[in-house]
Design an enzyme around this catalytic site. Structure first.
Site, PDB file in Angstrom:
ATOM      1  N   GLU A 168       7.491 -22.058  11.250  1.00  0.00           N
ATOM      2  CA  GLU A 168       7.983 -20.880  10.540  1.00  0.00           C
ATOM      3  C   GLU A 168       6.894 -20.251   9.668  1.00  0.00           C
ATOM      4  O   GLU A 168       6.991 -20.230   8.427  1.00  0.00           O
ATOM      5  CB  GLU A 168       9.229 -21.211   9.725  1.00  0.00           C
ATOM      6  CG  GLU A 168      10.399 -21.592  10.612  1.00  0.00           C
ATOM      7  CD  GLU A 168      11.686 -21.828   9.854  1.00  0.00           C
ATOM      8  OE1 GLU A 168      11.642 -22.055   8.638  1.00  0.00           O
ATOM      9  OE2 GLU A 168      12.751 -21.779  10.498  1.00  0.00           O
ATOM     10  N   GLU A 226      15.600 -23.775  16.673  1.00  0.00           N
ATOM     11  CA  GLU A 226      16.335 -24.560  15.678  1.00  0.00           C
ATOM     12  C   GLU A 226      17.704 -23.936  15.511  1.00  0.00           C
ATOM     13  O   GLU A 226      17.828 -22.711  15.409  1.00  0.00           O
ATOM     14  CB  GLU A 226      15.641 -24.524  14.301  1.00  0.00           C
ATOM     15  CG  GLU A 226      14.457 -25.424  14.172  1.00  0.00           C
ATOM     16  CD  GLU A 226      13.900 -25.446  12.743  1.00  0.00           C
ATOM     17  OE1 GLU A 226      14.649 -25.190  11.780  1.00  0.00           O
ATOM     18  OE2 GLU A 226      12.690 -25.713  12.614  1.00  0.00           O
TER      19      GLU A 226
HETATM   20  C1  GAL Z   1      14.008 -24.328   9.033  1.00  0.00           C
HETATM   21  C2  GAL Z   1      12.781 -25.217   9.068  1.00  0.00           C
HETATM   22  C3  GAL Z   1      13.158 -26.666   9.197  1.00  0.00           C
HETATM   23  C4  GAL Z   1      14.227 -27.009   8.220  1.00  0.00           C
HETATM   24  C5  GAL Z   1      15.397 -26.103   8.461  1.00  0.00           C
HETATM   25  C6  GAL Z   1      16.580 -26.408   7.591  1.00  0.00           C
HETATM   26  O1  GAL Z   1      13.754 -23.120   8.454  1.00  0.00           O
HETATM   27  O2  GAL Z   1      11.935 -24.881  10.122  1.00  0.00           O
HETATM   28  O3  GAL Z   1      12.031 -27.472   9.013  1.00  0.00           O
HETATM   29  O4  GAL Z   1      13.717 -26.874   6.937  1.00  0.00           O
HETATM   30  O5  GAL Z   1      15.003 -24.787   8.243  1.00  0.00           O
HETATM   31  O6  GAL Z   1      16.441 -25.979   6.286  1.00  0.00           O
END
Ligand code: GAL
Length: 663
Positions: free
Chosen positions: A144, A296
Site C-alpha cells: 500500500e 486484501e
Molecule cells: C491494509 C494493509 C494490511 C493491514 C490491513 C488491515 O491496509 O495492507 O497490512 O494493515 O489494511 O488494517
C-alpha cells in the site's frame, strides 16, 4: 471468474512446526495463493548484508508441494531497526520537521538515495533467490504505497522537488508565470528559494505541483523495484496492492503503468456498497482490458472484528467478480497474538483453531473453485458510460479551502451511486482514454480539463456522444489557477453556456451565525431547483450563474441567490448533446438529469431493483447480487441459471443472495 483464492500469511510470526497444519487447512479451504513476506525484512536480513532466508525457502517449498502459488512481497514497507538507526536519513520528515521513529510502517522517505540502496539489495536478493521456484508466480512491491505515516518533506525531497520543477519548467520565469507568484510577492528569483513546504496559507498552484511531485516520487519508488523484479524474474506478474475507491495521494493512472495487474485492497465495510462497486470499477479500468485482483479483503470488520454474515461475504466476492476481479485474497490467515493489529481478525482464531470465519471462507472458496469451468473465462463487463476522474482535479479541489467543504470525492461517489442504483455499469477513466467506446461521458466537477481533452470532448459529442458535467467544469488551468475567461474554458460552445459568476452558499450573514466567532458554526446552505416535469430538488452548497448561449434550461433555481436562473441545461451540438448542472443537485435532481442524459445517449438502464441489489452483465452471463437482508425478485432474461434460483426470467434472491444467469 475468480481464479485465485488467497490469503495473506505471516509464517515468520508462527512456529515452524505449525506450518504443515496451516497448509493442510489452507488446502482444505481451496486456497491456491498466499501472499508472503511483506513485512518480514528483519527476519530476512537481520543485519546489513547478512541474509537469513532458509525459512522462506522452506515455506515456499512447502507451499509448492501443496500446489499453492506464492505472491512474494518485497518487505520495504517496514525497514529494520538496524537500518533506520544506522541511516536516519531514510526516515521521513514531517512538514513540521519531525523525523519519524522506528516501529510503525511506511515511515521511510521514498526519495532517499540511501533507502533506495537498501531496497535494491533486498529486492535483488529476493528476486534472484526465489525466481527459481515455479510456484512463485507474482511479486508485490512494498505494501500500500503512499504516505501512511505522513508525506515526507526531508532535504532529499526538498532538493528532489526543485529538480522536478527545473525539469518541468526549465526556468524560473516560466515557473513564476505558471504559479502566478506575484500575489503576496511570492516570486522566486533563485531555485534555492523554493521550499517544498511552501507557505502555510497554501498556494493552489504550488500545492498542486507538490502533490504531483509526491505522487511521482511514489511511482518512481515502485518503478525502481519493478525494474529489478522484471530483470531477475521475467515472466512473473509484478504488482503492488493499492487502495480504492479513489486513493488521493498517488496518481494511480501512473502507478498502474508500472505494474502488470491492478490490485485493490477492498475492505467492503470501508465504503457503502456503491463505493465498493466504484472501487471495483476503478480497478477494472486502471489496466484496460485486464482483470483486476482483490489482494486484501476482510473476513471480519476491520474496526470491530464482527464478521459479516457468511452469505454477505459471498455476495461481496460475487460483486467484484461480476465487475472483473480475478483474485480474492483474504487478509489474513490467523489473528495475530501481538502487534499493531492485534485485534484484526484472521480466518483462524488466535488459538489456531478453524472456526466460523474459516468455515465461511472455505465454503465460499469451494464454490468459487467449482465455478471456474463454467464462468472462468468470461470477458470483462462492458460499460456504455465513462466517468472521468483525474488526479489534477482531485488535487486541485484538495488544495482549496472551500474544496474541503464541498467534498468533490463525495460528489463523485454520489454520481456513481446514482448509476449503480440504475444498474448502469460505469468505467471510471482518466481523460486521455479513448472515449469512442462510450455513449455517455460524465464529468463530475472536473475543474481542470487539458486542451487535448477539450478537443476530445468536442469530437466525441459531434460524432453523436453525450456528455454530462457538474459544477466548476474546466474552470481552472493546468496550473490550478482560475482561467481569466468564463468557464467551461474552451467548452462554452459545446455546452451552449457561460458561467458568469459563482458562489459558495453559506448562512454566515444570519444574526446567530458567524464565520469566526464562534468558529465553525457556519454551514453551507441549500438552494432549491425545479425541473420542467415538476421534479423538485435541493441544490447544495454551491451555485453558478449561467448565461445561456444556445443551451436550453431543464431546471431553474426556485430560491436563493440565482432564483429563476438555470440550474440544469442541455445543448444539442453536432449529432450529440451536452448536459450541465449548475449546482450540486441532490439525488432527485441529479438523478433526473442523468435519466435525461441516459435517454438521449440511447442507454437503457438495467433492470429495476430494490436499493442495494445490483445487476451486472459480464459476457453472456448476468449476475444479480442482493446486498441487503430483504429477499426480492429481479427480472433477468436468459437461458439457464449457473448460480442461484432462477425460473422463467425471474431471479429469486434471498438475503445476500446471488444469481448468475446465462443467455
Ligand atoms: C491494509 C494493509 C494490511 C493491514 C490491513 C488491515 O491496509 O495492507 O497490512 O494493515 O489494511 O488494517
Amino acid at each position: 471468474m475468480i481464479r485465485y483464492r488467497g490469503v495473506a500469511y505471516y509464517p515468520e510470526f508462527w512456529p515452524e512446526d505449525r506450518w504443515d497444519e496451516d497448509i493442510r487447512l489452507m488446502r482444505e479451504a481451496h486456497i491456491n495463493l498466499v501472499r508472503i513476506g511483506e513485512f518480514a525484512w528483519t527476519p530476512m536480513e537481520p543485519a546489513e548484508g547478512r541474509f537469513d532466508l532458509g525459512w522462506l525457502h522452506r515455506i515456499i517449498e512447502k507451499m509448492g508441494a501443496a500446489g499453492i502459488e506464492v505472491m512474494l512481497c518485497t518487505p520495504t514497507a517496514t525497514p529494520p531497526a538496524w537500518l533506520t538507526k544506522a541511516c536516519p536519513d531514510t526516515l521521513l520528515v514531517t512538514r513540521e520537521g519531525k523525523r519519524a521513529v522506528h516501529g510503525g510502517r511506511r515511515h521511510y522517505c521514498p526519495t532517499s538515495a540511501t533507502y533506495r540502496r537498501h531496497v535494491e539489495r533486498i529486492t535483488e536478493r529476493l528476486a534472484s533467490e526465489f525466481s527459481r521456484y515455479p510456484n512463485v508466480t507474482s511479486w508485490q512491491i512494498d505494501n500500500e504505497l503512499g504516505p501512511e505515516s505522513g508525506e515526507c518533506y526531508c532535504e532529499s525531497c526538498a532538493s528532489g522537488f526543485r529538480g522536478w520543477l527545473e525539469r518541468r519548467y526549465g526556468n524560473l520565469e516560466r515557473l513564476n508565470a505558471a504559479w502566478q507568484t506575484r500575489f503576496w510577492s511570492v516570486v522566486y528569483t533563485d531555485w534555492a528559494e523554493i521550499d517544498i513546504r511552501h507557505c502555510e496559507a497554501g498556494y493552489p498552484s504550488i500545492d498542486l505541483d507538490v502533490r504531483r511531485f509526491h505522487s511521482d516520487s511514489w511511482v518512481d519508488f515502485a518503478a525502481h523495484q519493478a525494474g529489478i523484479l522484471r530483470r531477475l524474474h521475467p515472466g512473473s506478474t509484478v504488482t503492488t496492492n493499492m487502495m480504492g475507491p479513489v486513493f488521493r495521494w498517488i496518481d494511480y493512472h501512473d502507478l498502474a503503468k508500472v505494474v502488470d495487474v491492478a490490485c485493490d485492497d477492498l475492505y467492503f465495510d470501508m465504503a457503502t456498497m456503491s463505493g465498493d462497486a466504484l472501487a471495483a470499477d476503478v480497478f477494472r479500468c486502471l489496466k484496460p482490458g485486464k482483470r483486476f485482483w482483490v489482494t486484501e479483503t476482510g473476513s471480519a470488520s476491520l474496526v470491530t472484528g464482527k464478521p459479516p454474515h457468511a452469505d454477505q461475504l459471498r455476495a461481496w466476492a460475487f460483486s467484484s467478480a461480476a465487475r472483473g476481479s480475478d483474485a480474492h485474497v483474504i487478509f489474513r490467515w490467523r489473528t495475530c497474538l501481538a502487534g499493531q493489529e492485534q485485534d484484526l481478525q484472521g480466518i483462524i482464531e488466535t488459538s489456531g483453531k478453524p472456526r466460523r470465519r474459516y468455515a465461511a471462507v472455505k465454503r465460499l472458496f469451494e464454490e468459487l473453485e467449482d465455478l471456474v469451468p463454467a464462468l472462468g473465462s468470461l470477458p470483462l463487463p462492458k460499460a456504455d458510460v465513462a466517468l472521468v476522474h483525474t488526479y489534477d482535479s482531485h488535487w486541485a479541489w484538495q488544495s482549496t479551502r472551500i474544496g474541503g467543504q464541498v467534498k468533490e470525492l463525495e460528489h463523485l461517489y454520489a454520481v456513481h451511486e446514482l448509476l449503480f442504483d440504475r444498474n448502469v455499469l460505469v468505467d471510471p477513466v482518466p481523460t486521455d482514454r479513448d472515449l469512442s467506446p462510450y455513449k455517455l461521458v460524465v464529468l463530475p466537477s472536473v475543474c481542470i480539463v487539458r486542451p487535448e481533452t477539450v478537443a476530445a470532448l468536442q469530437a466525441f459529442v459531434r460524432a453523436g456522444g453525450v456528455v454530462l458535467a457538474t459544477p466548476q467544469l474546466a474552470s481552472r488551468d493546468v496550473n490550478n489557477n482560475y482561467v481569466p475567461r468564463c468557464a467551461p474554458d474552451g467548452l462554452t460552445d459545446l455546452f451552449g453556456l457561460r458561467v458568469e459568476g459563482k458562489a459558495f452558499l453559506d448562512d454566515a450573514s444570519e444574526p446567530d451565525r458567524a464565520i469566526w466567532f464562534p468558529k465553525g458554526n457556519m454551514v453551507l446552505e441549500t438552494a432549491h431547483a425545479r425541473f420542467e416535469d415538476g421534479t423538485a430538488c435541493e441544490a447544495r452548497a454551491y451555485v453558478e450563474d449561467l448565461e445561456l448561449v444556445g443551451a436550453k434550461a431543464l431546471a431553474r433555481f426556485t430560491d436563493n441567490l440565482y432564483e429563476g436562473c438555470p440550474a440544469a441545461t442541455v445543448n444539442e451540438a453536432g449529432k450529440g448533446a451536452a448536459f450541465y448542472a449548475a449546482s450540486y443537485l441532490d439525488a432527485d435532481g441529479l438523478g433526473s438529469l442523468l435519466d435525461l442524459a441516459l435517454q438521449r445517449a440511447g442507454i437503457a438502464p438495467g433492470p429495476r431493483t430494490p436499493k442495494w441489489v445490483e445487476v451486472v452483465r459480464r459476457g453472456d452471463v448476468t449476475f444479480a447480487v442482493n446486498h441487503s437482508r430483504e429477499p426480492c425478485t429481479v427480472e433477468i432474461p436468459g437461458r439457464e441459471a449457473v448460480v442461484g434460483e432462477w425460473k422463467k426470467g425471474k431471479a429469486r434472491l434471498g438475503a445476500y443472495g446471488v444469481c448468475a444467469v446465462r443467455g
